[in-house]
Design an enzyme around this catalytic site. Sequence first.
Site, PDB file in Angstrom:
ATOM      1  N   ARG A 204      15.061  54.624  22.735  1.00  0.00           N
ATOM      2  CA  ARG A 204      14.601  53.746  24.267  1.00  0.00           C
ATOM      3  C   ARG A 204      15.711  52.267  24.050  1.00  0.00           C
ATOM      4  O   ARG A 204      15.073  51.398  24.576  1.00  0.00           O
ATOM      5  CB  ARG A 204      12.878  53.205  23.998  1.00  0.00           C
ATOM      6  CG  ARG A 204      12.241  54.527  24.328  1.00  0.00           C
ATOM      7  CD  ARG A 204      10.285  53.924  23.549  1.00  0.00           C
ATOM      8  NE  ARG A 204       9.877  54.868  24.465  1.00  0.00           N
ATOM      9  CZ  ARG A 204       9.022  55.808  23.602  1.00  0.00           C
ATOM     10  NH1 ARG A 204       9.541  55.295  22.103  1.00  0.00           N
ATOM     11  NH2 ARG A 204       8.534  57.305  23.595  1.00  0.00           N
TER      12      ARG A 204
ATOM     13  N   LYS B 131      25.127  48.579  34.858  1.00  0.00           N
ATOM     14  CA  LYS B 131      25.345  49.525  35.157  1.00  0.00           C
ATOM     15  C   LYS B 131      26.029  50.246  34.557  1.00  0.00           C
ATOM     16  O   LYS B 131      27.125  51.164  34.107  1.00  0.00           O
ATOM     17  CB  LYS B 131      25.622  49.520  36.675  1.00  0.00           C
ATOM     18  CG  LYS B 131      25.616  48.811  37.936  1.00  0.00           C
ATOM     19  CD  LYS B 131      26.012  49.341  39.358  1.00  0.00           C
ATOM     20  CE  LYS B 131      24.950  48.800  40.213  1.00  0.00           C
ATOM     21  NZ  LYS B 131      25.368  49.180  41.773  1.00  0.00           N
TER      22      LYS B 131
ATOM     23  N   GLU C 152      39.697  48.466  42.428  1.00  0.00           N
ATOM     24  CA  GLU C 152      38.908  47.320  42.463  1.00  0.00           C
ATOM     25  C   GLU C 152      38.932  46.066  41.740  1.00  0.00           C
ATOM     26  O   GLU C 152      38.303  45.472  43.025  1.00  0.00           O
ATOM     27  CB  GLU C 152      38.000  48.211  41.101  1.00  0.00           C
ATOM     28  CG  GLU C 152      37.204  49.552  41.720  1.00  0.00           C
ATOM     29  CD  GLU C 152      35.990  48.700  42.319  1.00  0.00           C
ATOM     30  OE1 GLU C 152      35.693  47.402  42.594  1.00  0.00           O
ATOM     31  OE2 GLU C 152      34.874  49.902  42.806  1.00  0.00           O
TER      32      GLU C 152
ATOM     33  N   LYS D 190      32.860  39.498  39.029  1.00  0.00           N
ATOM     34  CA  LYS D 190      31.973  40.956  38.507  1.00  0.00           C
ATOM     35  C   LYS D 190      30.329  40.075  38.044  1.00  0.00           C
ATOM     36  O   LYS D 190      29.841  40.524  38.226  1.00  0.00           O
ATOM     37  CB  LYS D 190      32.503  41.549  38.361  1.00  0.00           C
ATOM     38  CG  LYS D 190      31.469  43.261  37.893  1.00  0.00           C
ATOM     39  CD  LYS D 190      31.733  44.416  37.467  1.00  0.00           C
ATOM     40  CE  LYS D 190      30.554  45.789  38.024  1.00  0.00           C
ATOM     41  NZ  LYS D 190      31.090  46.619  37.599  1.00  0.00           N
TER      42      LYS D 190
ATOM     43  N   GLU E  66      20.457  44.139  40.971  1.00  0.00           N
ATOM     44  CA  GLU E  66      20.854  45.387  42.349  1.00  0.00           C
ATOM     45  C   GLU E  66      20.107  44.679  43.372  1.00  0.00           C
ATOM     46  O   GLU E  66      19.638  45.262  44.886  1.00  0.00           O
ATOM     47  CB  GLU E  66      21.628  46.030  42.602  1.00  0.00           C
ATOM     48  CG  GLU E  66      22.536  46.343  43.682  1.00  0.00           C
ATOM     49  CD  GLU E  66      23.420  47.660  43.767  1.00  0.00           C
ATOM     50  OE1 GLU E  66      24.632  47.985  43.915  1.00  0.00           O
ATOM     51  OE2 GLU E  66      22.177  48.662  43.469  1.00  0.00           O
TER      52      GLU E  66
ATOM     53  N   ARG F 172      23.966  41.209  44.429  1.00  0.00           N
ATOM     54  CA  ARG F 172      24.950  42.399  43.788  1.00  0.00           C
ATOM     55  C   ARG F 172      25.768  43.326  44.579  1.00  0.00           C
ATOM     56  O   ARG F 172      26.289  44.152  44.719  1.00  0.00           O
ATOM     57  CB  ARG F 172      24.064  42.525  42.328  1.00  0.00           C
ATOM     58  CG  ARG F 172      25.008  44.078  41.554  1.00  0.00           C
ATOM     59  CD  ARG F 172      24.917  44.488  40.153  1.00  0.00           C
ATOM     60  NE  ARG F 172      25.479  45.465  39.538  1.00  0.00           N
ATOM     61  CZ  ARG F 172      25.464  45.078  38.551  1.00  0.00           C
ATOM     62  NH1 ARG F 172      24.700  44.615  37.770  1.00  0.00           N
ATOM     63  NH2 ARG F 172      26.439  46.183  37.922  1.00  0.00           N
TER      64      ARG F 172
ATOM     65  N   ASN G 265      29.677  46.456  46.558  1.00  0.00           N
ATOM     66  CA  ASN G 265      29.594  48.198  46.875  1.00  0.00           C
ATOM     67  C   ASN G 265      30.676  47.679  48.428  1.00  0.00           C
ATOM     68  O   ASN G 265      30.540  48.516  48.655  1.00  0.00           O
ATOM     69  CB  ASN G 265      28.342  48.006  46.996  1.00  0.00           C
ATOM     70  CG  ASN G 265      27.994  48.952  46.280  1.00  0.00           C
ATOM     71  OD1 ASN G 265      27.356  50.002  45.463  1.00  0.00           O
ATOM     72  ND2 ASN G 265      26.504  48.683  45.571  1.00  0.00           N
TER      73      ASN G 265
ATOM     74  N   HIS H 184      32.524  51.107  49.425  1.00  0.00           N
ATOM     75  CA  HIS H 184      31.818  52.013  48.194  1.00  0.00           C
ATOM     76  C   HIS H 184      31.201  53.133  49.157  1.00  0.00           C
ATOM     77  O   HIS H 184      31.184  54.281  48.596  1.00  0.00           O
ATOM     78  CB  HIS H 184      31.324  51.565  47.201  1.00  0.00           C
ATOM     79  CG  HIS H 184      32.145  50.908  46.119  1.00  0.00           C
ATOM     80  ND1 HIS H 184      33.063  50.261  46.477  1.00  0.00           N
ATOM     81  CD2 HIS H 184      31.751  51.146  44.476  1.00  0.00           C
ATOM     82  CE1 HIS H 184      33.441  49.774  44.759  1.00  0.00           C
ATOM     83  NE2 HIS H 184      33.083  50.016  44.016  1.00  0.00           N
TER      84      HIS H 184
ATOM     85  N   HIS I 130      32.094  56.390  47.754  1.00  0.00           N
ATOM     86  CA  HIS I 130      31.669  57.373  47.387  1.00  0.00           C
ATOM     87  C   HIS I 130      31.280  59.287  48.275  1.00  0.00           C
ATOM     88  O   HIS I 130      31.637  59.639  46.788  1.00  0.00           O
ATOM     89  CB  HIS I 130      30.205  56.718  47.111  1.00  0.00           C
ATOM     90  CG  HIS I 130      29.769  56.104  46.127  1.00  0.00           C
ATOM     91  ND1 HIS I 130      28.512  55.476  45.616  1.00  0.00           N
ATOM     92  CD2 HIS I 130      30.806  55.655  44.821  1.00  0.00           C
ATOM     93  CE1 HIS I 130      29.216  54.531  44.826  1.00  0.00           C
ATOM     94  NE2 HIS I 130      30.635  55.044  44.296  1.00  0.00           N
TER      95      HIS I 130
ATOM     96  N   HIS J 283      39.084  57.024  42.379  1.00  0.00           N
ATOM     97  CA  HIS J 283      37.679  56.115  42.959  1.00  0.00           C
ATOM     98  C   HIS J 283      38.521  54.984  43.151  1.00  0.00           C
ATOM     99  O   HIS J 283      37.693  54.602  44.104  1.00  0.00           O
ATOM    100  CB  HIS J 283      36.587  55.602  41.489  1.00  0.00           C
ATOM    101  CG  HIS J 283      35.893  54.553  41.549  1.00  0.00           C
ATOM    102  ND1 HIS J 283      34.975  55.104  42.858  1.00  0.00           N
ATOM    103  CD2 HIS J 283      35.671  53.446  41.124  1.00  0.00           C
ATOM    104  CE1 HIS J 283      34.640  53.468  42.698  1.00  0.00           C
ATOM    105  NE2 HIS J 283      34.975  52.701  42.009  1.00  0.00           N
TER     106      HIS J 283
END
Length: 525
Positions: A285, A307, A349, A391, A401, A405, A409, A412, A416, A428
């Site tokens: 956990r 993330k 990026e 960032k 998000e 945030r 994206n 993106h 993606h 990417h």
Amino acid sequence: MQPKVIFIGMPGAGKSTVGRLVARRLGVAFRDSDTLVREKTGRSIAEIFATAGEKEFRRIESQAIISALTDFSGILSLGGGAILNPDTRAALQGQRVFLIDAADQVLAARVQKSRTPRPIFTTNAEAEMQKLRRERMQYYRDLATCTFFSDSRPAAFVVEKVLETLQSPQQVLSSAGVNPYEVIIGRNLQAQITAHGQKYAAALVVHSPDTARSAERIREALLVGAQPTALWEVPRGEAAKDISTLLQGWELAGSNHLGRDGVVISLGGGSVTDLGGFFAATWLRGVANINVPTTLLGMVDAAIGGKTAINTESGKNLVGSFTNPRRVYCDLATLDSLPHAEWKSGMGEIIKCGFIADRHILELLAAHGTNLFTSTSPALAEMVGAAIKVKLQIVDADLQEKGGRIVLNYGHTLAHALEKATSYNCRHGEAVAIGCVFAAALAELSGIAPSGFTELHRDAFAAVGLPVSYKGARKEELLSFMQVDKKVRHQQLRFVVLGDIGKPRILENPDSALLDGAFQAIGIA
């Protein structure tokens, strides 16, 4: 004035020898705590031990060290047991403390050959060294900001490693949100990575085949300090982010008894830090995670922001968590062997961050272009730091998000989809470049952005050789993949677009004519 460096470590580690040589190379003064005690008392260390005992010696030693920390500017080496005194430990907090360590048998051999009297050693030097390690090592680990390892090689080997660390400029950026952490940007960060890794009871180093040698060096270094450490090699690229790989990691962690006081060190590109972070979030956990990105893309994107995720048949990064690392080390020296295509991918990026928040990134790009593709470039370090700041600032305000945030994206939604359509053969950063041009076209065609905004994007990404069009996928296929984008609401597409540089907004449910025009802007009819 504060000492430049304080050396700590076990007896026989070579603290005074290394400290004296480092001071000579830097042209600064050198002192050691034994000399400070002799000057303070007029008695030898052995005499104080014999007449007053160790407790009194530690009190005198602590007073001498605390005085030196206030008055002395140079290199200071401490006796092996100096850290046993709580006042000394408190005084060392916030200082630049370098730990020098070696295997117990090496330390024992040195102590036995030394002409310096060592009152704490009597008969079996190696057994007594092991006992001292058990008593002292956690103090060393808690205090050390860097760790260097000494073996049969001359002390000059350690000296060079110390000087590399001292002479490499660094940026230290801090997050300010939930569970804050530091990002260290510089060169030759191995000693700092090891020191931070030593603060945990055990370690699991996740790495790709390309970083196997670096992973083994970390493992060897941690083992010297008697820290259980296992290696977990995962496939290259997106193939690592699969449930089957995750299952292997869980089994490996179980067989190596990685507990909640352990740490996962994620060493590699973005896929490794994504997988390693998700693994750390799910094992027991949640255990600690240190990110050590070794690609430009990993440094400015995947390793930052908390993330973590794996892929599924339905799409990329659909199963994951929001979990901050304990620390991120961006060692620019690891970029020396980076393939040209990976340099470009990372730039995708970085340039995106310039468009969404920091015009200075675009100015650096215009001034330096492909000259940025060298790890020793001051402009590269500045650009990497600027992108990470963008960032961190956005994520600090919205870790999960739920609002702001989403601006990260930018580009993106299509990116993606392109990655999925090409089975991730489109890198990417390349996909992000095309996706940003697509988003800029949406904004310009809808009247949100000024005329020429799309061309501005093309020029920026093309300046470092990134693609700005793609003809290898069908529009219908890409639209289908975009329907599973995380921003979709009520089965309607939503895009992050810009009204201008640094002015993000959301474009909801663009009509087919607008989408067609954006697809044409990237070469898809």
